[in-house]
Design a protein around this motif. Structure first.
Motif, PDB file in Angstrom:
ATOM      1  N   GLY A   1       0.812  -1.217   0.000  1.00 16.55           N
ATOM      2  CA  GLY A   1       0.000   0.000   0.000  1.00 16.55           C
ATOM      3  C   GLY A   1       0.839   1.256   0.000  1.00 16.55           C
ATOM      4  O   GLY A   1       0.515   2.240  -0.678  1.00 16.55           O
ATOM      5  N   ASP A   2       1.944   1.248   0.758  1.00 15.38           N
ATOM      6  CA  ASP A   2       2.830   2.411   0.796  1.00 15.38           C
ATOM      7  C   ASP A   2       3.443   2.696  -0.571  1.00 15.38           C
ATOM      8  O   ASP A   2       3.648   3.860  -0.942  1.00 15.38           O
ATOM      9  CB  ASP A   2       3.956   2.181   1.807  1.00 15.38           C
ATOM     10  CG  ASP A   2       3.454   2.126   3.235  1.00 15.38           C
ATOM     11  OD1 ASP A   2       2.362   2.665   3.501  1.00 15.38           O
ATOM     12  OD2 ASP A   2       4.149   1.538   4.080  1.00 15.38           O
ATOM     13  N   ASN A   3       3.733   1.634  -1.328  1.00 14.30           N
ATOM     14  CA  ASN A   3       4.313   1.829  -2.657  1.00 14.30           C
ATOM     15  C   ASN A   3       3.327   2.499  -3.603  1.00 14.30           C
ATOM     16  O   ASN A   3       3.714   3.355  -4.409  1.00 14.30           O
ATOM     17  CB  ASN A   3       4.787   0.495  -3.225  1.00 14.30           C
ATOM     18  CG  ASN A   3       5.997  -0.047  -2.489  1.00 14.30           C
ATOM     19  OD1 ASN A   3       6.746   0.701  -1.873  1.00 14.30           O
ATOM     20  ND2 ASN A   3       6.186  -1.356  -2.537  1.00 14.30           N
ATOM     21  N   LEU A   4       2.053   2.124  -3.496  1.00  8.94           N
ATOM     22  CA  LEU A   4       1.046   2.800  -4.321  1.00  8.94           C
ATOM     23  C   LEU A   4       0.897   4.251  -3.882  1.00  8.94           C
ATOM     24  O   LEU A   4       0.827   5.163  -4.727  1.00  8.94           O
ATOM     25  CB  LEU A   4      -0.292   2.077  -4.238  1.00  8.94           C
ATOM     26  CG  LEU A   4      -1.420   2.740  -5.036  1.00  8.94           C
ATOM     27  CD1 LEU A   4      -1.086   2.813  -6.526  1.00  8.94           C
ATOM     28  CD2 LEU A   4      -2.742   2.006  -4.828  1.00  8.94           C
ATOM     29  N   THR A   5       0.849   4.494  -2.587  1.00 11.07           N
ATOM     30  CA  THR A   5       0.762   5.868  -2.087  1.00 11.07           C
ATOM     31  C   THR A   5       1.932   6.700  -2.597  1.00 11.07           C
ATOM     32  O   THR A   5       1.758   7.858  -3.018  1.00 11.07           O
ATOM     33  CB  THR A   5       0.759   5.877  -0.549  1.00 11.07           C
ATOM     34  OG1 THR A   5      -0.338   5.087  -0.068  1.00 11.07           O
ATOM     35  CG2 THR A   5       0.631   7.293  -0.015  1.00 11.07           C
ATOM     36  N   SER A   6       3.127   6.112  -2.586  1.00  8.13           N
ATOM     37  CA  SER A   6       4.308   6.810  -3.057  1.00  8.13           C
ATOM     38  C   SER A   6       4.197   7.147  -4.537  1.00  8.13           C
ATOM     39  O   SER A   6       4.452   8.287  -4.947  1.00  8.13           O
ATOM     40  CB  SER A   6       5.556   5.960  -2.794  1.00  8.13           C
ATOM     41  OG  SER A   6       6.727   6.625  -3.216  1.00  8.13           O
ATOM     42  N   PHE A   7       3.795   6.174  -5.352  1.00  7.17           N
ATOM     43  CA  PHE A   7       3.674   6.428  -6.789  1.00  7.17           C
ATOM     44  C   PHE A   7       2.626   7.502  -7.070  1.00  7.17           C
ATOM     45  O   PHE A   7       2.888   8.471  -7.793  1.00  7.17           O
ATOM     46  CB  PHE A   7       3.319   5.140  -7.532  1.00  7.17           C
ATOM     47  CG  PHE A   7       3.079   5.365  -8.999  1.00  7.17           C
ATOM     48  CD1 PHE A   7       4.134   5.311  -9.898  1.00  7.17           C
ATOM     49  CD2 PHE A   7       1.813   5.661  -9.482  1.00  7.17           C
ATOM     50  CE1 PHE A   7       3.936   5.558 -11.250  1.00  7.17           C
ATOM     51  CE2 PHE A   7       1.594   5.916 -10.833  1.00  7.17           C
ATOM     52  CZ  PHE A   7       2.660   5.853 -11.712  1.00  7.17           C
ATOM     53  N   LEU A   8       1.416   7.329  -6.514  1.00 11.80           N
ATOM     54  CA  LEU A   8       0.361   8.297  -6.778  1.00 11.80           C
ATOM     55  C   LEU A   8       0.717   9.663  -6.215  1.00 11.80           C
ATOM     56  O   LEU A   8       0.427  10.701  -6.829  1.00 11.80           O
ATOM     57  CB  LEU A   8      -0.961   7.808  -6.180  1.00 11.80           C
ATOM     58  CG  LEU A   8      -1.567   6.551  -6.813  1.00 11.80           C
ATOM     59  CD1 LEU A   8      -2.866   6.168  -6.094  1.00 11.80           C
ATOM     60  CD2 LEU A   8      -1.842   6.749  -8.303  1.00 11.80           C
ATOM     61  N   GLY A   9       1.363   9.675  -5.051  1.00  9.84           N
ATOM     62  CA  GLY A   9       1.779  10.950  -4.484  1.00  9.84           C
ATOM     63  C   GLY A   9       2.782  11.667  -5.359  1.00  9.84           C
ATOM     64  O   GLY A   9       2.689  12.887  -5.562  1.00  9.84           O
ATOM     65  N   GLY A  10       3.739  10.927  -5.893  1.00 12.03           N
ATOM     66  CA  GLY A  10       4.709  11.522  -6.803  1.00 12.03           C
ATOM     67  C   GLY A  10       4.044  12.034  -8.078  1.00 12.03           C
ATOM     68  O   GLY A  10       4.355  13.130  -8.569  1.00 12.03           O
ATOM     69  N   PHE A  11       3.119  11.239  -8.618  1.00  8.63           N
ATOM     70  CA  PHE A  11       2.419  11.619  -9.845  1.00  8.63           C
ATOM     71  C   PHE A  11       1.572  12.873  -9.628  1.00  8.63           C
ATOM     72  O   PHE A  11       1.639  13.837 -10.392  1.00  8.63           O
ATOM     73  CB  PHE A  11       1.548  10.452 -10.310  1.00  8.63           C
ATOM     74  CG  PHE A  11       0.830  10.694 -11.602  1.00  8.63           C
ATOM     75  CD1 PHE A  11       1.436  10.396 -12.804  1.00  8.63           C
ATOM     76  CD2 PHE A  11      -0.445  11.225 -11.616  1.00  8.63           C
ATOM     77  CE1 PHE A  11       0.780  10.623 -14.012  1.00  8.63           C
ATOM     78  CE2 PHE A  11      -1.110  11.455 -12.804  1.00  8.63           C
ATOM     79  CZ  PHE A  11      -0.496  11.151 -14.010  1.00  8.63           C
ATOM     80  N   ILE A  12       0.796  12.867  -8.541  1.00  8.68           N
ATOM     81  CA  ILE A  12      -0.080  14.015  -8.267  1.00  8.68           C
ATOM     82  C   ILE A  12       0.740  15.243  -7.907  1.00  8.68           C
ATOM     83  O   ILE A  12       0.453  16.357  -8.357  1.00  8.68           O
ATOM     84  CB  ILE A  12      -1.058  13.653  -7.119  1.00  8.68           C
ATOM     85  CG1 ILE A  12      -2.025  12.550  -7.583  1.00  8.68           C
ATOM     86  CG2 ILE A  12      -1.836  14.883  -6.657  1.00  8.68           C
ATOM     87  CD1 ILE A  12      -2.832  11.928  -6.455  1.00  8.68           C
ATOM     88  N   GLY A  13       1.793  15.045  -7.111  1.00  6.33           N
ATOM     89  CA  GLY A  13       2.620  16.169  -6.689  1.00  6.33           C
ATOM     90  C   GLY A  13       3.322  16.865  -7.836  1.00  6.33           C
ATOM     91  O   GLY A  13       3.608  18.064  -7.783  1.00  6.33           O
ATOM     92  N   ALA A  14       3.587  16.088  -8.923  1.00  2.49           N
ATOM     93  CA  ALA A  14       4.236  16.686 -10.090  1.00  2.49           C
ATOM     94  C   ALA A  14       3.231  17.284 -11.058  1.00  2.49           C
ATOM     95  O   ALA A  14       3.593  17.683 -12.169  1.00  2.49           O
ATOM     96  CB  ALA A  14       5.069  15.623 -10.798  1.00  2.49           C
ATOM     97  N   GLY A  15       1.969  17.321 -10.650  1.00  3.84           N
ATOM     98  CA  GLY A  15       0.951  17.943 -11.487  1.00  3.84           C
ATOM     99  C   GLY A  15       0.250  16.994 -12.431  1.00  3.84           C
ATOM    100  O   GLY A  15      -0.496  17.447 -13.308  1.00  3.84           O
ATOM    101  N   GLY A  16       0.444  15.685 -12.243  1.00  4.03           N
ATOM    102  CA  GLY A  16      -0.153  14.728 -13.173  1.00  4.03           C
ATOM    103  C   GLY A  16      -1.653  14.622 -13.074  1.00  4.03           C
ATOM    104  O   GLY A  16      -2.292  14.127 -13.991  1.00  4.03           O
ATOM    105  N   ALA A  17      -2.237  15.087 -11.971  1.00  3.35           N
ATOM    106  CA  ALA A  17      -3.695  14.965 -11.807  1.00  3.35           C
ATOM    107  C   ALA A  17      -4.405  16.304 -11.890  1.00  3.35           C
ATOM    108  O   ALA A  17      -5.575  16.398 -11.564  1.00  3.35           O
ATOM    109  CB  ALA A  17      -4.011  14.288 -10.480  1.00  3.35           C
ATOM    110  N   ARG A  18      -3.728  17.346 -12.317  1.00  3.49           N
ATOM    111  CA  ARG A  18      -4.370  18.671 -12.415  1.00  3.49           C
ATOM    112  C   ARG A  18      -5.481  18.657 -13.463  1.00  3.49           C
ATOM    113  O   ARG A  18      -5.332  18.039 -14.510  1.00  3.49           O
ATOM    114  CB  ARG A  18      -3.337  19.735 -12.786  1.00  3.49           C
ATOM    115  CG  ARG A  18      -2.542  20.238 -11.590  1.00  3.49           C
ATOM    116  CD  ARG A  18      -1.983  21.627 -11.856  1.00  3.49           C
ATOM    117  NE  ARG A  18      -1.104  21.632 -13.013  1.00  3.49           N
ATOM    118  CZ  ARG A  18       0.217  21.522 -12.951  1.00  3.49           C
ATOM    119  NH1 ARG A  18       0.804  21.395 -11.790  1.00  3.49           N
ATOM    120  NH2 ARG A  18       0.968  21.520 -14.028  1.00  3.49           N
TER     121      ARG A  18
END
Length: 344
Positions: A327-344
């Motif tokens: 679960g932490d690995n998914l949180t890390s991936f999605l967090g990195g993606f969203i934090g870089a603007g991937g979900a804007r």
């Protein structure tokens, strides 16, 4: 970012598979969904149930012969005296052109690549809802969302148009990509799973409208063994539209990110309209399959690099097996993606 998942995806519960000739507990367990749901929520994603999209988006990728097999084979298997509880093939054809057996045993061998995709009473329903989660995620991006995540389980990238394999029955990433083609003329599927996405490659190998790119452990000594080599570039109209980037066993963050940089260059050269990410978390250093050595922080950097491509993105879950950090690995991936603007 929205996450799509249906409870029916968890009822498929395979008991065993053969590994190096030995019967072992099947690692593709329903508990994976609980860990991944927790990881998605921790990343701030909202969980929604997909709609039943029917067979049309699935049949856009898979043959009617194969879908009829998946839908009926368990019931037919149970009529065989002394048959196993789950459908597991014991014969495989050397050539698949021409004759098609009427026997359930023969058809199981024809449509199942290995012993790691046992079919039970619940497999068809779970596989359909998994595919519909991918379709719903694609629909969300088609409606204007920058990105969405499909928590697909069972996974899909080892499934060909008419063959199951490696825990996979319906190719969710391919189904999502084909659904996006209704508006996006040029698609990329970027597979970052530990294992090569051989089914996805096979489905698009002769097409020039979908670029397939896979970063994975070198198959020379690793599943799926027969696909995933760097010289596989596509065929016919698809020549030059497939890129494999195999990594040495135990490669870590630096090697994976270097390969991802090469993948990004090829993707930019294709000038795509949208991206499907076949997200495997089994490249993790502590995953039970132990092929690569990506760290939990490394998944955030992978997510950031993918977000930097600046494309409308559907993230489709593939592998990643039971370990404390799943679960932490998914949180890390999605967090990195969203934090870089991937979900804007």
């Amino acid at each position: 970012m929205k996450t799509f998942f249906a409870e029916e995806q968890a009822i498929h519960d395979p008991r065993m598979f053969l590994s190096s000739g030995a019967q072992k507990p099947n690692p593709e367990k329903p508990e994976r969904t609980n860990r991944l749901l927790a990881g998605a929520k921790a990343a701030g994603s909202t969980i929604e149930r997909p709609r039943d999209h029917g067979l049309k988006p699935i049949a856009a990728i898979h043959t009617p012969e194969y879908l009829a097999f998946l839908r009926t084979i368990f019931e037919r298997w149970q009529r065989i005296e002394g048959a196993s509880e789950e459908v597991i093939p014991n014969i495989h054809p050397l050539a698949r052109a021409g004759s098609y057996p009427a026997s359930a045993v023969g058809q199981a061998g024809y449509h199942m690549a290995d012993t790691a995709c046992p079919i039970s009473a619940d497999t068809w329903l779970s596989a359909c809802w998994s595919a519909w989660s991918a379709v719903e995620a694609a629909e969300t991006v088609l409606s204007g969302a920058r990105a969405s995540y499909a928590l697909c389980r069972p996974p899909g990238h080892h499934a060909f148009a008419d063959v199951a394999g490696g825990f996979c029955f319906l190719n969710n990433s391919a189904i999502a990509a084909q659904h996006l083609r209704s508006q996006a003329k040029r698609l990329v599927i970027l597979d970052v799973d530990l294992h090569h996405g051989n089914g996805t490659q096979g489905i698009f190998y002769r097409r020039d409208d979908v670029l397939t790119v896979s970063i994975h452990a070198d198959p020379i000594r690793f599943y799926p063994f027969f696909w995933g080599y760097a010289d596989e570039r596509g065929e016919g109209p698809g020549l030059g539209y497939n890129l494999n980037l195999p990594l040495l066993r135990k490669s870590g963050d630096a090697e994976f990110l270097e390969a991802l940089s090469a993948a990004a260059e090829r993707i930019e050269a294709f000038a795509p309209d949208a991206l499907v990410v076949a997200l495997g978390l089994d490249a993790f250093e502590g995953d039970p399959f132990g092929g690569l050595s990506v760290t939990t922080p490394g998944f955030a950097r992978i997510g950031e690099a993918i977000a930097d491509m600046g494309l409308p993105t559907v993230i489709v879950q593939e592998g990643g097996y039971l370990c404390d950090a799943l679960g932490d690995n998914l949180t890390s991936f999605l967090g990195g993606f969203i934090g870089a603007g991937g979900a804007r």
